[in-house]
Design a protein around this motif. Structure first.
Motif, short mmCIF file in Angstrom:
data_model
loop_
_atom_site.label_atom_id
_atom_site.label_comp_id
_atom_site.label_asym_id
_atom_site.label_seq_id
_atom_site.Cartn_x
_atom_site.Cartn_y
_atom_site.Cartn_z
N MET A 1 92.07 -4.24 25.95
CA MET A 1 91.87 -3.66 24.79
C MET A 1 93.00 -3.08 24.12
N LYS A 2 93.27 -3.14 22.85
CA LYS A 2 94.42 -2.83 22.08
C LYS A 2 94.00 -1.67 21.27
N PHE A 3 94.79 -0.74 21.18
CA PHE A 3 94.50 0.55 20.40
C PHE A 3 95.94 1.35 20.20
N LYS A 4 95.89 2.47 19.17
CA LYS A 4 97.12 3.19 18.89
C LYS A 4 97.02 4.56 19.77
N PRO A 5 97.54 4.55 20.75
CA PRO A 5 97.68 5.95 21.71
C PRO A 5 97.63 7.26 20.72
N SER A 6 96.90 8.14 20.98
CA SER A 6 97.11 9.44 20.72
C SER A 6 96.28 10.35 21.47
N LYS A 7 96.59 11.54 21.53
CA LYS A 7 95.62 12.17 22.63
C LYS A 7 94.12 12.39 22.08
N ALA A 8 93.84 12.00 20.77
CA ALA A 8 92.46 11.80 20.37
C ALA A 8 91.82 10.62 20.96
N THR A 9 92.69 9.49 20.54
CA THR A 9 92.05 8.15 20.98
C THR A 9 91.95 8.09 22.45
N ILE A 10 92.89 8.51 23.21
CA ILE A 10 93.02 8.41 24.52
C ILE A 10 91.66 9.19 25.34
N LYS A 35 96.26 -1.59 25.82
CA LYS A 35 97.71 -2.22 25.13
C LYS A 35 97.86 -1.36 23.84
N ASP A 36 99.21 -0.95 23.50
CA ASP A 36 99.66 -0.28 22.29
C ASP A 36 99.74 -1.13 21.47
N THR A 37 99.07 -1.05 19.98
CA THR A 37 99.30 -2.12 18.83
C THR A 37 100.57 -1.90 18.15
N SER A 38 101.31 -0.73 18.16
CA SER A 38 102.25 -0.74 17.58
C SER A 38 103.80 -0.82 18.37
N LEU A 39 103.70 -0.54 19.85
CA LEU A 39 104.80 -0.73 20.39
C LEU A 39 104.55 -1.67 21.77
N LEU A 44 98.54 1.77 28.84
CA LEU A 44 97.84 2.94 29.51
C LEU A 44 96.95 2.16 30.36
N ILE A 45 96.96 2.56 31.79
CA ILE A 45 96.01 1.94 32.73
C ILE A 45 95.35 3.12 33.14
N VAL A 46 93.97 2.85 33.08
CA VAL A 46 92.87 3.72 33.24
C VAL A 46 92.34 3.43 34.65
N GLY A 47 92.32 4.35 35.65
CA GLY A 47 91.39 4.21 36.90
C GLY A 47 90.40 5.35 36.84
N HIS A 48 89.55 5.22 37.95
CA HIS A 48 88.61 6.49 38.17
C HIS A 48 89.26 7.76 38.43
N THR A 52 97.62 6.44 33.34
CA THR A 52 98.98 6.11 33.72
C THR A 52 99.62 5.45 32.62
N PHE A 53 100.84 5.99 31.96
CA PHE A 53 101.51 5.12 31.22
C PHE A 53 102.52 4.01 31.89
N TYR A 54 102.47 2.74 31.30
CA TYR A 54 103.57 1.75 31.73
C TYR A 54 104.37 1.34 30.59
N ALA A 55 105.33 0.80 30.92
CA ALA A 55 106.30 -0.17 30.33
C ALA A 55 106.25 -1.42 30.99
N GLU A 56 105.76 -2.64 30.09
CA GLU A 56 105.81 -3.88 30.76
C GLU A 56 106.67 -4.79 29.92
N GLY A 57 107.37 -5.81 30.98
CA GLY A 57 108.30 -6.80 30.38
C GLY A 57 107.99 -8.11 31.07
N TYR A 58 108.52 -9.23 30.74
CA TYR A 58 108.66 -10.35 31.31
C TYR A 58 109.85 -11.06 31.62
N PRO A 59 110.75 -10.36 32.57
CA PRO A 59 111.91 -11.08 32.83
C PRO A 59 111.80 -12.23 33.67
#
Length: 80
Positions: A1-10, A35-39, A44-48, A52-59
């Motif tokens: 799911m894509k969204f703009k992360p902020s305290k309220a949306t999270i 996944k962040d729509t702007s960056l 943000l990976i949400v478990g039970h 947790t915030f992550y940075a993802e890349g494809y080297p």
């Protein structure tokens, strides 16, 4: 799911998967990925138990994720 992360949306939308949710292979779904729509590459990976915030890349064509920090220890504005 894509969204703009902020305290309220999270707080409102970032919820763990339903306990009965299954993935494509029929196994229990343990995490939800937002996944962040702007960056690009910011997740943000949400478990039970945690969010947790992550940075993802494809080297070299392979997905790599690096942990940035846990939600509530840092805000979405602090993460990038």
């Amino acid at each position: 799911m894509k969204f703009k992360p902020s305290k309220a949306t999270i707080k409102k939308y970032a919820t763990p998967p339903h306990p009965d949710a299954k993935n494509a292979k029929g196994k229990p779904k343990l995490q939800a990925i937002y996944k962040d729509t702007s960056l690009r590459g910011f997740l943000l990976i949400v478990g039970h138990k945690s969010k947790t915030f992550y940075a993802e890349g494809y080297p070299n064509g392979k997905t790599r994720r690096m942990k940035v920090g846990k939600y509530l220890e840092m805000t979405p504005e602090d993460a990038p």
